[in-house]
Design a protein around this motif. Structure first.
Motif, PDB file in Angstrom:
ATOM      1  N   PHE A 192       0.964  -1.124  -0.227  1.00  0.00           N
ATOM      2  CA  PHE A 192      -0.081   0.002  -0.135  1.00  0.00           C
ATOM      3  C   PHE A 192       0.876   1.088   0.067  1.00  0.00           C
ATOM      4  CE2 PHE A 192      -1.743   3.371   2.778  1.00  0.00           C
ATOM      5  CZ  PHE A 192      -2.688   3.744   2.049  1.00  0.00           C
ATOM      6  N   LEU A 193       1.755   1.053   0.878  1.00  0.00           N
ATOM      7  CA  LEU A 193       2.809   2.365   0.778  1.00  0.00           C
ATOM      8  C   LEU A 193       3.518   2.554  -0.401  1.00  0.00           C
ATOM      9  CD1 LEU A 193       4.164   2.014   4.552  1.00  0.00           C
ATOM     10  CD2 LEU A 193       2.368   3.702   3.605  1.00  0.00           C
ATOM     11  N   LEU A 194       3.948   1.677  -0.900  1.00  0.00           N
ATOM     12  CA  LEU A 194       4.625   1.610  -2.061  1.00  0.00           C
ATOM     13  C   LEU A 194       3.872   2.059  -3.374  1.00  0.00           C
ATOM     14  CD1 LEU A 194       6.644  -1.595  -2.532  1.00  0.00           C
ATOM     15  CD2 LEU A 194       7.737   0.740  -2.390  1.00  0.00           C
ATOM     16  N   SER A 195       2.700   1.747  -3.338  1.00  0.00           N
ATOM     17  CA  SER A 195       1.415   2.322  -4.289  1.00  0.00           C
ATOM     18  C   SER A 195       1.374   3.743  -4.010  1.00  0.00           C
ATOM     19  CB  SER A 195       0.220   1.616  -4.236  1.00  0.00           C
ATOM     20  OG  SER A 195      -0.459   1.727  -2.992  1.00  0.00           O
ATOM     21  N   VAL A 196       1.113   4.225  -2.919  1.00  0.00           N
ATOM     22  CA  VAL A 196       0.958   5.735  -2.586  1.00  0.00           C
ATOM     23  C   VAL A 196       2.092   6.474  -3.333  1.00  0.00           C
ATOM     24  CG1 VAL A 196       0.920   7.464  -0.848  1.00  0.00           C
ATOM     25  CG2 VAL A 196      -0.399   5.294  -0.715  1.00  0.00           C
ATOM     26  N   ILE A 197       3.253   5.821  -2.914  1.00  0.00           N
ATOM     27  CA  ILE A 197       4.775   6.638  -3.445  1.00  0.00           C
ATOM     28  C   ILE A 197       4.831   6.534  -4.644  1.00  0.00           C
ATOM     29  CG2 ILE A 197       7.310   6.215  -3.467  1.00  0.00           C
ATOM     30  CD1 ILE A 197       7.056   5.118  -0.632  1.00  0.00           C
ATOM     31  N   ALA A 198       4.420   5.411  -5.569  1.00  0.00           N
ATOM     32  CA  ALA A 198       4.236   5.511  -7.033  1.00  0.00           C
ATOM     33  C   ALA A 198       3.570   6.601  -7.705  1.00  0.00           C
ATOM     34  CB  ALA A 198       4.131   3.887  -7.575  1.00  0.00           C
ATOM     35  N   MET A 199       2.217   6.646  -6.923  1.00  0.00           N
ATOM     36  CA  MET A 199       1.339   7.442  -7.408  1.00  0.00           C
ATOM     37  C   MET A 199       2.021   9.024  -7.356  1.00  0.00           C
ATOM     38  SD  MET A 199      -1.669   7.312  -8.990  1.00  0.00           S
ATOM     39  CE  MET A 199      -1.386   8.834 -10.072  1.00  0.00           C
ATOM     40  N   LEU A 200       2.472   9.052  -6.081  1.00  0.00           N
ATOM     41  CA  LEU A 200       2.863  10.576  -5.832  1.00  0.00           C
ATOM     42  C   LEU A 200       3.976  11.032  -6.936  1.00  0.00           C
ATOM     43  CD1 LEU A 200       3.098  10.566  -2.093  1.00  0.00           C
ATOM     44  CD2 LEU A 200       1.294  11.514  -3.535  1.00  0.00           C
ATOM     45  N   LEU A 201       4.835   9.866  -7.226  1.00  0.00           N
ATOM     46  CA  LEU A 201       5.884  10.242  -8.358  1.00  0.00           C
ATOM     47  C   LEU A 201       5.141  10.273  -9.644  1.00  0.00           C
ATOM     48  CD1 LEU A 201       8.419   7.342  -7.092  1.00  0.00           C
ATOM     49  CD2 LEU A 201       8.747   9.864  -7.223  1.00  0.00           C
ATOM     50  N   LEU A 202       4.348   9.570 -10.044  1.00  0.00           N
ATOM     51  CA  LEU A 202       3.427   9.761 -11.049  1.00  0.00           C
ATOM     52  C   LEU A 202       2.951  11.070 -11.369  1.00  0.00           C
ATOM     53  CD1 LEU A 202       2.643   8.720 -13.945  1.00  0.00           C
ATOM     54  CD2 LEU A 202       0.689   7.728 -12.942  1.00  0.00           C
ATOM     55  N   CYS A 238      11.215  11.424 -12.202  1.00  0.00           N
ATOM     56  CA  CYS A 238       9.641  10.863 -11.313  1.00  0.00           C
ATOM     57  C   CYS A 238       8.973   9.887 -12.112  1.00  0.00           C
ATOM     58  CB  CYS A 238       8.966  12.130 -11.145  1.00  0.00           C
ATOM     59  SG  CYS A 238       9.477  13.426  -9.995  1.00  0.00           S
ATOM     60  N   PHE A 239       8.953  10.119 -13.428  1.00  0.00           N
ATOM     61  CA  PHE A 239       8.263   9.112 -14.224  1.00  0.00           C
ATOM     62  C   PHE A 239       9.311   7.670 -13.929  1.00  0.00           C
ATOM     63  CE2 PHE A 239       5.989  12.420 -16.682  1.00  0.00           C
ATOM     64  CZ  PHE A 239       4.821  11.916 -16.671  1.00  0.00           C
ATOM     65  N   GLY A 240      10.519   8.057 -14.293  1.00  0.00           N
ATOM     66  CA  GLY A 240      11.351   6.633 -13.996  1.00  0.00           C
ATOM     67  C   GLY A 240      11.217   5.947 -12.725  1.00  0.00           C
ATOM     68  N   LEU A 241      11.382   6.939 -11.617  1.00  0.00           N
ATOM     69  CA  LEU A 241      11.340   5.942 -10.373  1.00  0.00           C
ATOM     70  C   LEU A 241       9.852   5.379 -10.190  1.00  0.00           C
ATOM     71  CD1 LEU A 241      13.046   8.548  -8.131  1.00  0.00           C
ATOM     72  CD2 LEU A 241      13.834   6.351  -8.588  1.00  0.00           C
ATOM     73  N   CYS A 242       8.671   6.008 -10.770  1.00  0.00           N
ATOM     74  CA  CYS A 242       7.544   5.469 -10.736  1.00  0.00           C
ATOM     75  C   CYS A 242       7.560   4.061 -11.605  1.00  0.00           C
ATOM     76  CB  CYS A 242       6.606   6.447 -11.224  1.00  0.00           C
ATOM     77  SG  CYS A 242       4.929   5.799 -11.580  1.00  0.00           S
ATOM     78  N   ILE A 243       8.054   4.097 -12.710  1.00  0.00           N
ATOM     79  CA  ILE A 243       8.018   2.742 -13.328  1.00  0.00           C
ATOM     80  C   ILE A 243       8.841   1.638 -12.456  1.00  0.00           C
ATOM     81  CG2 ILE A 243       8.761   1.870 -15.542  1.00  0.00           C
ATOM     82  CD1 ILE A 243       8.353   4.410 -16.975  1.00  0.00           C
ATOM     83  N   VAL A 244       9.779   2.256 -12.159  1.00  0.00           N
ATOM     84  CA  VAL A 244      10.572   0.991 -11.445  1.00  0.00           C
ATOM     85  C   VAL A 244      10.028   0.664 -10.329  1.00  0.00           C
ATOM     86  CG1 VAL A 244      12.702   0.488  -9.955  1.00  0.00           C
ATOM     87  CG2 VAL A 244      13.004   1.938 -12.038  1.00  0.00           C
ATOM     88  N   ILE A 245       9.297   1.554  -9.528  1.00  0.00           N
ATOM     89  CA  ILE A 245       8.295   0.935  -8.197  1.00  0.00           C
ATOM     90  C   ILE A 245       7.268   0.170  -8.768  1.00  0.00           C
ATOM     91  CG2 ILE A 245       6.941   1.547  -6.421  1.00  0.00           C
ATOM     92  CD1 ILE A 245       8.978   3.883  -5.998  1.00  0.00           C
ATOM     93  N   GLY A 246       6.552   0.736  -9.961  1.00  0.00           N
ATOM     94  CA  GLY A 246       5.349  -0.086 -10.610  1.00  0.00           C
ATOM     95  C   GLY A 246       5.788  -1.521 -10.923  1.00  0.00           C
ATOM     96  N   LEU A 247       7.170  -1.847 -11.595  1.00  0.00           N
ATOM     97  CA  LEU A 247       7.372  -2.954 -12.026  1.00  0.00           C
ATOM     98  C   LEU A 247       7.739  -3.813 -10.846  1.00  0.00           C
ATOM     99  CD1 LEU A 247       9.646  -2.068 -14.984  1.00  0.00           C
ATOM    100  CD2 LEU A 247       7.466  -2.914 -15.156  1.00  0.00           C
ATOM    101  N   LEU A 248       8.237  -3.490  -9.820  1.00  0.00           N
ATOM    102  CA  LEU A 248       8.375  -4.194  -8.503  1.00  0.00           C
ATOM    103  C   LEU A 248       6.886  -4.622  -7.972  1.00  0.00           C
ATOM    104  CD1 LEU A 248      11.149  -2.271  -6.768  1.00  0.00           C
ATOM    105  CD2 LEU A 248      11.182  -4.418  -7.918  1.00  0.00           C
ATOM    106  N   ILE A 249       6.090  -3.662  -7.970  1.00  0.00           N
ATOM    107  CA  ILE A 249       4.741  -4.221  -7.562  1.00  0.00           C
ATOM    108  C   ILE A 249       4.173  -5.101  -8.597  1.00  0.00           C
ATOM    109  CG2 ILE A 249       2.562  -3.500  -6.964  1.00  0.00           C
ATOM    110  CD1 ILE A 249       3.630  -0.747  -6.276  1.00  0.00           C
TER     111      ILE A 249
END
Length: 312
Positions: free
Chosen positions: A43-53, A104-115
């Motif tokens: 959940f926390l990772l999804s929030v971080i990914a959304m904030l980055l996006l 920000c987009f790049g970090l979002c994609i990395v976290i998203g792929l981990l999820i």
């Protein structure tokens, strides 16, 4: 030397709550249906990914609005509209802003792929759509917000966020599993509609103070295309759609009854609509109505989330 205060302004922190609330809503619905699957970490990772996006989207938007000239011409900037104003003020370098937005987009994609690897491929589809909307919102050759399509993209984004947050909590790896969670997905869709319309209305009214600058550089969003007077009617329709969809969902028993508290916000929405009809062409007088619309969206979203939490 890095100017921390300038970068905090660039990230437009007041809008970070805007995208966090749909994540909370999707997670709350997932927990109601499948509490055993809930993961605080993801959940926390999804929030971080959304904030980055979201941060990537608004920062890139700042860069291209500066390049187009609309932020330079804008003399009616408010806390809700007109961009951060940092590039016209020379407080930040344009290439720095572009680089951070892309990062920000790049970090979002990395976290998203981990999820995705841990929680299922459904998130990949939703995440891909979200990144595409974020990038295409301002970036050439798409420039959705310059073609009257930005409002549609923003309206679609809220249900996408709710669905994404749901799938983060409810891993789905096959079509039969997807079919089995259909009731919860339908709830996600119905619950997201009032929030989506209120969010779209808030971001839409934020365009009104920028009308003149946007018109001069050819940023043909719906306010520019319709003109401020006719565009005011579309704002009213967005608000009506929000409350109408909520009432229908309550009557159908799809949304918990505590969500009916949202209807107490109708006077605030009516106040904002009346003010917009009266002052739609007077940018300097719109701030109270921008604030009211923003507050209605935030409060309504919090009430919706609490309605599902209280049902547990």
């Amino acid at each position: 030397m890095i100017d921390i205060s300038a970068w905090l302004r660039e990230f437009r922190y007041r809008f970070l709550l805007f995208v966090s609330l749909p994540v909370l809503l999707g997670a709350a619905i997932a927990y109601m249906y499948y509490p055993v699957d809930f993961s605080l970490g993801y959940f926390l990772l999804s929030v971080i990914a959304m904030l980055l996006l979201h941060s990537g989207t608004i920062i890139i938007n700042d860069y291209f609005d500066f390049r187009s000239g609309t932020d330079i011409l804008n003399q009616s900037r408010t806390p809700y509209s007109g961009g951060s104003g940092l590039l016209p003020e020379n407080a930040l370098k344009p290439w720095h802003v572009l680089l951070v937005g892309a990062g920000c987009f790049g970090l979002c994609i990395v976290i998203g792929l981990l999820i995705v690897l841990a929680r299922g491929p459904a998130i990949l589809v939703i995440g891909f759509a979200g990144v595409c909307l974020g990038v295409a919102y301002t970036t050439p050759p798409f420039k959705l917000c310059y073609r009257g399509l930005g409002e549609i993209a923003r309206l679609a984004a809220t249900p996408l966020i709710v669905f994404g947050a749901f799938f983060v909590q409810v891993p789905v790896f096959s079509l039969p599993e997807l079919v089995s969670v259909y009731p919860a997905l339908f709830t996600c869709l119905v619950a997201s509609l009032p929030v989506a319309f209120l969010n779209a209305a808030a971001l839409y009214i934020f365009e009104f103070p920028d009308y003149e600058a946007d018109r001069q550089v050819g940023k043909n969003n719906l306010v520019v295309k319709l003109g401020t007077k006719n565009a005011s009617y579309l704002y009213f329709l967005m608000q009506a759609a929000a409350y109408g969809s909520l009432i229908l969902a309550l009557l159908a028993g799809i949304i918990p009854w505590p969500a009916a508290i949202v209807l107490l916000l109708i006077p605030a929405s009516a106040y904002a609509a009346a003010g917009l009809f009266k002052h739609n062409a007077e940018a300097k007088k719109l701030l109270p109505y921008l604030r009211a619309t923003s507050n209605v969206y935030i409060l309504a979203s919090i009430i919706m989330v609490l309605a599902y939490i209280l049902r547990f």
